[in-house]
Design a protein around this motif. Structure first.
Motif, PDB file in Angstrom:
ATOM      1  N   PHE A   1       0.825  -1.213   0.000  1.00 50.95           N
ATOM      2  CA  PHE A   1       0.000   0.000   0.000  1.00 50.95           C
ATOM      3  C   PHE A   1       0.860   1.263   0.000  1.00 50.95           C
ATOM      4  N   ASP A   2       2.171   1.063  -0.259  1.00 49.13           N
ATOM      5  CA  ASP A   2       3.127   2.180  -0.257  1.00 49.13           C
ATOM      6  C   ASP A   2       3.125   2.910   1.078  1.00 49.13           C
ATOM      7  N   ILE A   3       3.062   2.132   2.151  1.00 52.73           N
ATOM      8  CA  ILE A   3       3.085   2.683   3.502  1.00 52.73           C
ATOM      9  C   ILE A   3       4.335   2.182   4.214  1.00 52.73           C
ATOM     10  N   ASP A   4       5.050   3.097   4.836  1.00 54.93           N
ATOM     11  CA  ASP A   4       6.221   2.762   5.639  1.00 54.93           C
ATOM     12  C   ASP A   4       5.760   2.522   7.072  1.00 54.93           C
ATOM     13  N   VAL A   5       6.017   1.349   7.587  1.00 57.91           N
ATOM     14  CA  VAL A   5       5.572   1.015   8.943  1.00 57.91           C
ATOM     15  C   VAL A   5       6.103   2.006   9.969  1.00 57.91           C
ATOM     16  N   GLU A   6       7.243   2.619   9.689  1.00 58.12           N
ATOM     17  CA  GLU A   6       7.833   3.562  10.630  1.00 58.12           C
ATOM     18  C   GLU A   6       6.960   4.800  10.827  1.00 58.12           C
ATOM     19  N   ASP A   7       6.073   5.050   9.871  1.00 57.23           N
ATOM     20  CA  ASP A   7       5.174   6.203   9.994  1.00 57.23           C
ATOM     21  C   ASP A   7       3.993   5.931  10.920  1.00 57.23           C
ATOM     22  N   TYR A   8       3.716   4.650  11.189  1.00 59.90           N
ATOM     23  CA  TYR A   8       2.543   4.292  11.984  1.00 59.90           C
ATOM     24  C   TYR A   8       2.879   3.452  13.221  1.00 59.90           C
ATOM     25  N   TYR A   9       3.864   2.572  13.073  1.00 60.06           N
ATOM     26  CA  TYR A   9       4.217   1.689  14.193  1.00 60.06           C
ATOM     27  C   TYR A   9       5.723   1.432  14.139  1.00 60.06           C
ATOM     28  N   PRO A  10       6.523   2.445  14.481  1.00 63.40           N
ATOM     29  CA  PRO A  10       7.982   2.311  14.393  1.00 63.40           C
ATOM     30  C   PRO A  10       8.508   1.140  15.197  1.00 63.40           C
ATOM     31  N   ARG A  11       9.544   0.495  14.687  1.00 65.09           N
ATOM     32  CA  ARG A  11      10.096  -0.684  15.361  1.00 65.09           C
ATOM     33  C   ARG A  11      10.546  -0.354  16.786  1.00 65.09           C
ATOM     34  N   ARG A  12      11.141   0.816  16.957  1.00 66.67           N
ATOM     35  CA  ARG A  12      11.610   1.192  18.298  1.00 66.67           C
ATOM     36  C   ARG A  12      10.438   1.280  19.266  1.00 66.67           C
ATOM     37  N   ASP A  13       9.326   1.878  18.818  1.00 69.21           N
ATOM     38  CA  ASP A  13       8.139   1.973  19.675  1.00 69.21           C
ATOM     39  C   ASP A  13       7.566   0.591  19.950  1.00 69.21           C
ATOM     40  N   TYR A  14       7.578  -0.254  18.943  1.00 68.97           N
ATOM     41  CA  TYR A  14       7.059  -1.615  19.104  1.00 68.97           C
ATOM     42  C   TYR A  14       7.846  -2.374  20.172  1.00 68.97           C
ATOM     43  N   GLU A  15       9.162  -2.297  20.111  1.00 66.44           N
ATOM     44  CA  GLU A  15       9.991  -3.004  21.092  1.00 66.44           C
ATOM     45  C   GLU A  15       9.728  -2.482  22.495  1.00 66.44           C
ATOM     46  N   ARG A  16       9.583  -1.179  22.624  1.00 65.97           N
ATOM     47  CA  ARG A  16       9.320  -0.587  23.940  1.00 65.97           C
ATOM     48  C   ARG A  16       7.937  -0.992  24.459  1.00 65.97           C
ATOM     49  N   LEU A  17       6.930  -0.864  23.600  1.00 66.88           N
ATOM     50  CA  LEU A  17       5.567  -1.193  24.019  1.00 66.88           C
ATOM     51  C   LEU A  17       5.413  -2.678  24.304  1.00 66.88           C
ATOM     52  N   TYR A  18       6.160  -3.500  23.579  1.00 67.71           N
ATOM     53  CA  TYR A  18       6.111  -4.947  23.823  1.00 67.71           C
ATOM     54  C   TYR A  18       6.515  -5.251  25.262  1.00 67.71           C
ATOM     55  N   LYS A  19       7.602  -4.646  25.710  1.00 69.58           N
ATOM     56  CA  LYS A  19       8.057  -4.873  27.084  1.00 69.58           C
ATOM     57  C   LYS A  19       7.054  -4.321  28.089  1.00 69.58           C
ATOM     58  N   GLU A  20       6.468  -3.160  27.764  1.00 69.47           N
ATOM     59  CA  GLU A  20       5.505  -2.556  28.672  1.00 69.47           C
ATOM     60  C   GLU A  20       4.219  -3.372  28.767  1.00 69.47           C
ATOM     61  N   ARG A  21       3.858  -4.043  27.665  1.00 68.16           N
ATOM     62  CA  ARG A  21       2.583  -4.768  27.633  1.00 68.16           C
ATOM     63  C   ARG A  21       2.704  -6.230  28.038  1.00 68.16           C
ATOM     64  N   LEU A  22       3.894  -6.681  28.360  1.00 67.14           N
ATOM     65  CA  LEU A  22       4.038  -8.074  28.776  1.00 67.14           C
ATOM     66  C   LEU A  22       3.161  -8.398  29.980  1.00 67.14           C
ATOM     67  N   ASP A  23       3.008  -7.433  30.877  1.00 72.65           N
ATOM     68  CA  ASP A  23       2.197  -7.728  32.063  1.00 72.65           C
ATOM     69  C   ASP A  23       0.718  -7.899  31.719  1.00 72.65           C
ATOM     70  N   PHE A  24       0.290  -7.390  30.561  1.00 73.78           N
ATOM     71  CA  PHE A  24      -1.078  -7.628  30.111  1.00 73.78           C
ATOM     72  C   PHE A  24      -1.302  -9.124  29.893  1.00 73.78           C
ATOM     73  N   GLY A  25      -0.286  -9.819  29.404  1.00 69.94           N
ATOM     74  CA  GLY A  25      -0.403 -11.264  29.222  1.00 69.94           C
ATOM     75  C   GLY A  25      -0.668 -11.985  30.522  1.00 69.94           C
ATOM     76  N   LEU A  26      -0.026 -11.562  31.585  1.00 69.04           N
ATOM     77  CA  LEU A  26      -0.245 -12.169  32.905  1.00 69.04           C
ATOM     78  C   LEU A  26      -1.621 -11.807  33.438  1.00 69.04           C
ATOM     79  N   MET A  27      -1.986 -10.532  33.341  1.00 63.59           N
ATOM     80  CA  MET A  27      -3.259 -10.075  33.905  1.00 63.59           C
ATOM     81  C   MET A  27      -4.464 -10.661  33.185  1.00 63.59           C
ATOM     82  N   SER A  28      -4.330 -10.903  31.894  1.00 58.80           N
ATOM     83  CA  SER A  28      -5.456 -11.494  31.165  1.00 58.80           C
ATOM     84  C   SER A  28      -5.499 -13.009  31.343  1.00 58.80           C
ATOM     85  N   SER A  29      -4.341 -13.641  31.323  1.00 62.50           N
ATOM     86  CA  SER A  29      -4.339 -15.107  31.398  1.00 62.50           C
ATOM     87  C   SER A  29      -4.739 -15.620  32.775  1.00 62.50           C
ATOM     88  N   ILE A  30      -4.546 -14.840  33.830  1.00 61.26           N
ATOM     89  CA  ILE A  30      -4.868 -15.328  35.172  1.00 61.26           C
ATOM     90  C   ILE A  30      -6.349 -15.653  35.304  1.00 61.26           C
TER      91      ILE A  30
END
Length: 411
Positions: A333-362
């Motif tokens: 679609f001629d879209i650069d992922v960095e304009d919407y979901y940059p890899r750096r932000d993804y890596e940071r948010l991934y670590k921040e959201r890991l606890d969501f996995g625990l809170m939902s799975s419990i």
């Protein structure tokens, strides 16, 4: 309208045959919807047969029906196989409007997924690379969703009580990444539509409802009571009020605006298997769709579908596969992922959201791993009053999650 209805009824009476049991299986509105389909498909004679599908713990907000229409048109023999999700009746779920849930899925099939298909077609995305959808009939309503029966096309579901294979995880995570990526495509190509139709979609739960809080507590204690480490049990008990507070925050607050599936687990994924390998996957059940952080879907999937051994071997790969797939898919679609979901932000948010996995799975995992014969029936019992029985493999699956979060420093 009355003439059309009469005409459809005449088709049933004069040119069709219905199994006697069907009269008790389907409601009058659903019967009329099937009549409309029969008329549109230009049957001259036909036989309609339906059957109720037993619930096995994979569905909680519907009664399930299959309908097979066999007959003749002027062009020859024809058969249509249909799968119907029928709304459950009753006032047992106070924290959730079931009619709103069905309207949301109706919006997904009647409008949004059709737009996604059109966008992919206009971008000339190869068929094998597209986000896959199931056909939904226009006769669907807020009372029932009428879909093609994928089982008759060779699709099936995996055993929800067993952890998924790497092959299954790869294909399901790729499809999830494409589903999320299409939100960014929609945001770029149809910004007004995204702003007016997608952005306002919030999670349908009422998190302030006392029955909801009771359900989370009851289901969480199933997990806590199956925890092997006594020291961890106390930490998990302390986690319950935090879960009740932070879950709505995770659903409402996001730095990445994306349409989420809301219930992306293995039972909501239909697969076609050839020689033991998954060759195609179609996601279903869009009832909990909402605008939020896409990592919620990924975390929910990982911790309801995989076990500790899988995560030890493949979690990093799956994490990278998700973002890499999104990056590649958006290029159509001629879209650069960095304009919407940059890899750096993804890596940071991934670590921040890991606890969501625990809170939902419990609290979700006990429900996900309830044996079929003991699966709760929400049409008969209020969720907060359900006494869950779990499968024999629940304890190892749950303690694997506990071990991971202990190792990662969350417990």
């Amino acid at each position: 309208m009355e003439l059309e209805r009469k005409f459809c009824n005449n088709i049933l009476e004069d040119k069709g045959k219905i199994n006697k049991s069907d009269q008790n299986t389907i409601s009058l509105p659903l019967k009329e919807a099937l009549n409309s389909i029969i008329h549109k498909e230009k049957y001259t004679t036909y036989e309609l047969s339906t059957r109720n599908v037993a619930l096995d713990g994979g569905n909680f907000l519907a009664t399930l029906i299959t309908a097979d229409i066999k007959g003749k048109t002027k062009d020859g023999a024809k058969e249509i196989n249909i799968f119907i999700k029928n709304i459950i009746r009753g006032d047992f779920i106070s924290y959730l409007s079931i009619s709103d849930v069905y309207l949301r899925e109706l919006f997904a099939h009647n409008e949004l997924l059709k737009i996604y298909s059109k966008l992919q077609e206009e971008a000339a995305v190869p068929l094998e690379e597209r986000f896959n959808t199931v056909k939904c009939y226009e006769e669907s309503s807020s009372d029932f969703i009428i879909l093609d029966n994928l089982e008759n096309q060779g699709f099936t579901t995996v055993d929800r009580l067993e952890p998924v294979s790497l092959n299954f995880a790869e294909i399901s995570v790729k499809q999830l990444a494409k589903f999320h990526a299409l939100s960014f495509v929609l945001k770029k190509m149809m910004p007004e539509y995204f702003r007016e139709k997608v952005k306002p979609l919030k999670m349908v739960m009422n998190y302030d409802d006392k029955d909801w809080k009771m359900l989370v507590r009851n289901f969480s204690y199933v997990s806590i009571n199956n925890t092997e480490d006594d020291n961890i049990k106390k930490k998990l008990e302390d986690l319950i009020p935090i879960t009740l507070k932070k879950l709505p925050e995770y659903y409402l607050n996001t730095s990445v605006e994306c349409l989420c599936h809301g219930d992306y687990r293995s039972t909501n994924l239909m697969v076609k298997i050839n020689n033991g390998e998954v060759t195609k996957l179609i996601a279903i059940d869009y009832q909990f769709m909402y605008c939020g952080n896409p990592l919620n879907d990924l975390m929910f999937y990982i911790f309801t579908a995989t076990d500790q051994q899988f995560r030890e071997r493949h979690l990093e790969y799956i994490k990278n596969l998700y973002h890499d797939t999104m990056t590649t898919f958006l290029k159509y679609f001629d879209i650069d992922v960095e304009d919407y979901y940059p890899r750096r932000d993804y890596e940071r948010l991934y670590k921040e959201r890991l606890d969501f996995g625990l809170m939902s799975s419990i609290w979700v995992l006990p429900l996900t791993l309830a044996p079929g014969e003991d699966a709760p029936d929400f049409s008969k019992t209020a969720p907060c009053n359900i006494q869950l029985k779990v499968h024999s493999n629940f304890k190892s699956r749950w303690n694997g999650i506990v071990n991971d979060y202990t190792k990662w420093g969350y417990l």
